[in-house]
Design an enzyme around this catalytic site. Sequence first.
Site, PDB file in Angstrom:
ATOM      1  N   LYS A  13     -13.348  -6.428  45.657  1.00 32.62           N
ATOM      2  CA  LYS A  13     -11.856  -6.288  45.273  1.00 32.62           C
ATOM      3  C   LYS A  13     -11.567  -4.837  45.173  1.00 32.62           C
ATOM      4  CE  LYS A  13     -10.758  -7.990  41.338  1.00 32.62           C
ATOM      5  NZ  LYS A  13     -10.438  -6.974  40.430  1.00 32.62           N
ATOM      6  N   ARG A  89      -5.551 -11.583  34.497  1.00 33.13           N
ATOM      7  CA  ARG A  89      -6.920 -12.515  34.313  1.00 33.13           C
ATOM      8  C   ARG A  89      -6.838 -13.768  33.853  1.00 33.13           C
ATOM      9  NH1 ARG A  89     -11.893  -8.143  33.374  1.00 33.13           N
ATOM     10  NH2 ARG A  89     -11.659  -7.501  35.390  1.00 33.13           N
ATOM     11  N   ARG A 123     -28.561  -5.557  43.949  1.00 35.77           N
ATOM     12  CA  ARG A 123     -28.265  -4.185  43.896  1.00 35.77           C
ATOM     13  C   ARG A 123     -29.004  -3.561  43.040  1.00 35.77           C
ATOM     14  NH1 ARG A 123     -22.008  -4.078  42.810  1.00 35.77           N
ATOM     15  NH2 ARG A 123     -22.616  -4.581  40.546  1.00 35.77           N
ATOM     16  N   ARG A 155     -29.311  -2.740  37.152  1.00 36.13           N
ATOM     17  CA  ARG A 155     -28.528  -2.380  36.041  1.00 36.13           C
ATOM     18  C   ARG A 155     -28.714  -4.009  35.490  1.00 36.13           C
ATOM     19  NH1 ARG A 155     -23.332   0.530  38.287  1.00 36.13           N
ATOM     20  NH2 ARG A 155     -23.039  -1.382  39.386  1.00 36.13           N
ATOM     21  N   ARG A 166     -20.536 -13.891  34.115  1.00 34.09           N
ATOM     22  CA  ARG A 166     -19.224 -13.580  34.480  1.00 34.09           C
ATOM     23  C   ARG A 166     -18.637 -14.286  35.521  1.00 34.09           C
ATOM     24  NH1 ARG A 166     -22.034  -8.876  34.215  1.00 34.09           N
ATOM     25  NH2 ARG A 166     -22.180  -8.595  36.182  1.00 34.09           N
TER      26      ARG A 166
END
Length: 215
Positions: A13, A89, A123, A155, A166
């Site tokens: 996004k 949101r 990632r 991370r 999330r």
Amino acid sequence: MRLVVFGRQGAGKGTQSARLAAHFDAPHISTGDMLREAAAAGTPIGLEAKGYMDAGRLLPDEVMLGVVEERLAQPDVLEHGFLLDGFPRTLGQAEALLGITEVDVAVNLEVPEEVVIERISSRRVCKGCGRIYSVAEPPSTNWTCDTCGGEVVQRPDDTSDAVAARLATYQAETIPAVHWFDTKGLLVTVDGVGTPDEVAERLIAAVEARLAERR
Ligand SMILES: [Zn+2]
């Protein structure tokens, strides 16, 4: 041009919003970036935002709306419109937004959950310079950054549990806002799977087609 962009975390996004904003010559307003900058600068709203973000919570609707309303009153927006990335949101924020401005198109960048989970959980990031790698494309030697020699790690936010949490929040809080724009006849859904160039082309074509219909 007044655009709103929706997409799950990992859907691309931010990247695609920047490209769309450049194409349509509209200011790219990333509420996440705005809040991080405000927190770093130590402004009152920034410090309040930091408290919520550090606790892993969303800011209250009225606080977010105040931040957005102030930004939308700036001269560049009045002249060129806007591309909103990261707001609204929630359904409440969506309703409030249409209370302060019109929106021409809401874009839903659609990437299936299993694809974004795979993208994010593979990632890896350099602790030194922030360069992004992945399990499929690691640095050339033993998780040591090719650019700066730093340690390349996953991370904590990128573990599959953190991503799943999330995504569940997105489903519960944000999808109702996406559907609401659909009921207003403002939503365009675009397939977000592909190279960044392919997706950008698709997005621009879809937004232009929708604008042409409305003229
Ligand atoms: Zn590095």
